[in-house]
Design a protein around this motif. Structure first.
Motif, PDB file in Angstrom:
ATOM      1  N   TYR A 295       0.831  -1.208   0.000  1.00  0.00           N
ATOM      2  CA  TYR A 295       0.000   0.000   0.000  1.00  0.00           C
ATOM      3  C   TYR A 295       0.865   1.257   0.000  1.00  0.00           C
ATOM      4  N   LEU A 296       1.935   1.246   0.779  1.00  0.00           N
ATOM      5  CA  LEU A 296       2.819   2.407   0.833  1.00  0.00           C
ATOM      6  C   LEU A 296       3.504   2.638  -0.508  1.00  0.00           C
ATOM      7  N   GLU A 297       3.906   1.563  -1.161  1.00  0.00           N
ATOM      8  CA  GLU A 297       4.527   1.697  -2.476  1.00  0.00           C
ATOM      9  C   GLU A 297       3.546   2.264  -3.497  1.00  0.00           C
ATOM     10  N   THR A 298       2.304   1.822  -3.434  1.00  0.00           N
ATOM     11  CA  THR A 298       1.280   2.336  -4.350  1.00  0.00           C
ATOM     12  C   THR A 298       0.992   3.802  -4.066  1.00  0.00           C
ATOM     13  N   LEU A 299       0.910   4.148  -2.792  1.00  0.00           N
ATOM     14  CA  LEU A 299       0.686   5.540  -2.403  1.00  0.00           C
ATOM     15  C   LEU A 299       1.793   6.438  -2.942  1.00  0.00           C
ATOM     16  N   GLN A 300       3.027   6.030  -2.783  1.00  0.00           N
ATOM     17  CA  GLN A 300       4.151   6.839  -3.254  1.00  0.00           C
ATOM     18  C   GLN A 300       4.172   6.942  -4.774  1.00  0.00           C
ATOM     19  N   ARG A 301       3.876   5.852  -5.441  1.00  0.00           N
ATOM     20  CA  ARG A 301       3.906   5.846  -6.910  1.00  0.00           C
ATOM     21  C   ARG A 301       2.841   6.758  -7.505  1.00  0.00           C
ATOM     22  N   LEU A 302       1.649   6.786  -6.905  1.00  0.00           N
ATOM     23  CA  LEU A 302       0.537   7.553  -7.465  1.00  0.00           C
ATOM     24  C   LEU A 302       0.484   9.005  -6.996  1.00  0.00           C
ATOM     25  N   THR A 303       1.067   9.289  -5.821  1.00  0.00           N
ATOM     26  CA  THR A 303       0.925  10.641  -5.259  1.00  0.00           C
ATOM     27  C   THR A 303       2.251  11.309  -4.911  1.00  0.00           C
ATOM     28  N   SER A 304       3.333  10.583  -4.950  1.00  0.00           N
ATOM     29  CA  SER A 304       4.678  11.033  -4.555  1.00  0.00           C
ATOM     30  C   SER A 304       4.820  11.152  -3.039  1.00  0.00           C
ATOM     31  N   PHE A 305       3.788  10.800  -2.294  1.00  0.00           N
ATOM     32  CA  PHE A 305       3.824  10.932  -0.835  1.00  0.00           C
ATOM     33  C   PHE A 305       4.051   9.578  -0.177  1.00  0.00           C
ATOM     34  N   ARG A 306       4.944   9.564   0.796  1.00  0.00           N
ATOM     35  CA  ARG A 306       5.147   8.400   1.662  1.00  0.00           C
ATOM     36  C   ARG A 306       5.493   8.920   3.047  1.00  0.00           C
ATOM     37  N   PRO A 307       4.730   8.563   4.058  1.00  0.00           N
ATOM     38  CA  PRO A 307       4.991   9.095   5.391  1.00  0.00           C
ATOM     39  C   PRO A 307       6.353   8.672   5.927  1.00  0.00           C
ATOM     40  N   LYS A 308       7.037   9.601   6.559  1.00  0.00           N
ATOM     41  CA  LYS A 308       8.334   9.279   7.147  1.00  0.00           C
ATOM     42  C   LYS A 308       8.176   8.379   8.364  1.00  0.00           C
ATOM     43  N   ASP A 309       7.115   8.626   9.101  1.00  0.00           N
ATOM     44  CA  ASP A 309       6.838   7.833  10.296  1.00  0.00           C
ATOM     45  C   ASP A 309       5.699   6.866   9.983  1.00  0.00           C
ATOM     46  N   GLU A 310       6.021   5.594   9.860  1.00  0.00           N
ATOM     47  CA  GLU A 310       4.991   4.618   9.512  1.00  0.00           C
ATOM     48  C   GLU A 310       4.043   4.324  10.671  1.00  0.00           C
ATOM     49  N   ALA A 311       4.266   4.983  11.806  1.00  0.00           N
ATOM     50  CA  ALA A 311       3.347   4.831  12.934  1.00  0.00           C
ATOM     51  C   ALA A 311       1.995   5.484  12.639  1.00  0.00           C
ATOM     52  N   VAL A 312       1.937   6.332  11.592  1.00  0.00           N
ATOM     53  CA  VAL A 312       0.662   6.966  11.232  1.00  0.00           C
ATOM     54  C   VAL A 312      -0.252   5.971  10.524  1.00  0.00           C
ATOM     55  N   LEU A 313       0.256   4.780  10.214  1.00  0.00           N
ATOM     56  CA  LEU A 313      -0.564   3.748   9.599  1.00  0.00           C
ATOM     57  C   LEU A 313      -1.223   2.885  10.667  1.00  0.00           C
ATOM     58  N   VAL A 314      -2.457   2.500  10.392  1.00  0.00           N
ATOM     59  CA  VAL A 314      -3.195   1.601  11.275  1.00  0.00           C
ATOM     60  C   VAL A 314      -3.528   0.355  10.473  1.00  0.00           C
ATOM     61  N   GLY A 315      -3.059  -0.782  10.928  1.00  0.00           N
ATOM     62  CA  GLY A 315      -3.252  -1.993  10.159  1.00  0.00           C
ATOM     63  C   GLY A 315      -2.456  -1.917   8.865  1.00  0.00           C
ATOM     64  N   ALA A 316      -2.946  -2.598   7.837  1.00  0.00           N
ATOM     65  CA  ALA A 316      -2.222  -2.622   6.569  1.00  0.00           C
ATOM     66  C   ALA A 316      -2.617  -1.482   5.649  1.00  0.00           C
ATOM     67  N   SER A 317      -3.869  -0.996   5.760  1.00  0.00           N
ATOM     68  CA  SER A 317      -4.378  -0.127   4.696  1.00  0.00           C
ATOM     69  C   SER A 317      -4.924   1.219   5.145  1.00  0.00           C
ATOM     70  N   CYS A 318      -4.836   1.573   6.410  1.00  0.00           N
ATOM     71  CA  CYS A 318      -5.381   2.858   6.864  1.00  0.00           C
ATOM     72  C   CYS A 318      -4.257   3.784   7.319  1.00  0.00           C
TER      73      CYS A 318
END
Length: 214
Positions: free
Chosen positions: A87-110
């Motif tokens: 999901y993070l790879e898809t987010l970065q590819r489509l929007t150029s954004f990837r969070p520096k702190d992956e703690a902002v993710l909940v589960g796999a997809s939120c």
């Protein structure tokens, strides 16, 4: 924060610009709570002193321009099985954004709304008439992702976005082909039913639709 004309045109082409425009609407929670108290899950109608009433697909289409005919909004099985890294790879590819702190993710997809909003604000001043189209598309995808998670399909904690929506943001030209009005109304119906049946305390969904309809 007003969008650049190039972004506005792209949003208009996707069919979601009207939603972006009304996202600032101040909600009257006393009115909304009173309406939800009169919602009857067994009939999907409001029981009012003047009789029964409800929100129909025609309302969604006329008020907000969301199509009620077209392709079904569904997620392919392959993406349902994505892990967090995918999901993070898809987010970065489509929007150029990837969070520096992956703690902002909940589960796999939120993911939390806050870092996305902050990233959009940082990108805003860089959008100009000579900005490459790929960057305009990335900015618009991120704005639409924020709209999906914050306006049309918010969750009960109120601060998370489901990255599964990225599937429909890959090809922006395809967005108008889907029956978004159906899934938006269905999600709102389900949330009101759950609240009335005591399954959850808070009601979420496209509440602006409920308020404007009244």
């Amino acid at each position: 924060m007003s969008a650049h004309p190039r972004v506005v045109r792209l949003l208009q082409d996707t069919g979601f610009y009207r939603i972006i425009e009304i996202s600032w609407l101040q909600l009257d929670w006393l009115l909304l709570t009173a309406l939800i108290d009169r919602w009857r899950p067994e009939t999907h109608t409001f029981h009012l002193p003047i009789g029964e009433a409800t929100i129909m697909l025609q309302d969604v289409e006329i008020l907000y321009g969301l199509p009620v005919d077209g392709l079904v909004v569904a997620l392919p099985q392959g993406m349902r099985d994505y892990m967090r890294a995918q999901y993070l790879e898809t987010l970065q590819r489509l929007t150029s954004f990837r969070p520096k702190d992956e703690a902002v993710l909940v589960g796999a997809s939120c993911i939390s709304l806050t870092p996305i909003r902050q990233y959009l604000e940082a990108m805003h001043d860089d959008i100009a008439y000579d900005t490459p189209e790929v960057h305009i598309n990335q900015y618009t995808r991120l704005l639409l992702l924020l709209m999906f998670g914050g306006v049309l399909f918010p969750n009960t904690p109120g601060n998370l976005i489901n990255l599964r929506f990225l599937y429909h943001l890959e090809q922006l030209d395809d967005l108008p082909q889907y029956s978004w009005g159906v899934i938006v109304l269905g999600y709102l119906y389900r949330q009101m039913c759950w609240a009335c049946m005591g399954t959850q305390r808070d009601v979420v969904g496209f509440m602006s639709l409920l308020q404007v309809k009244t």
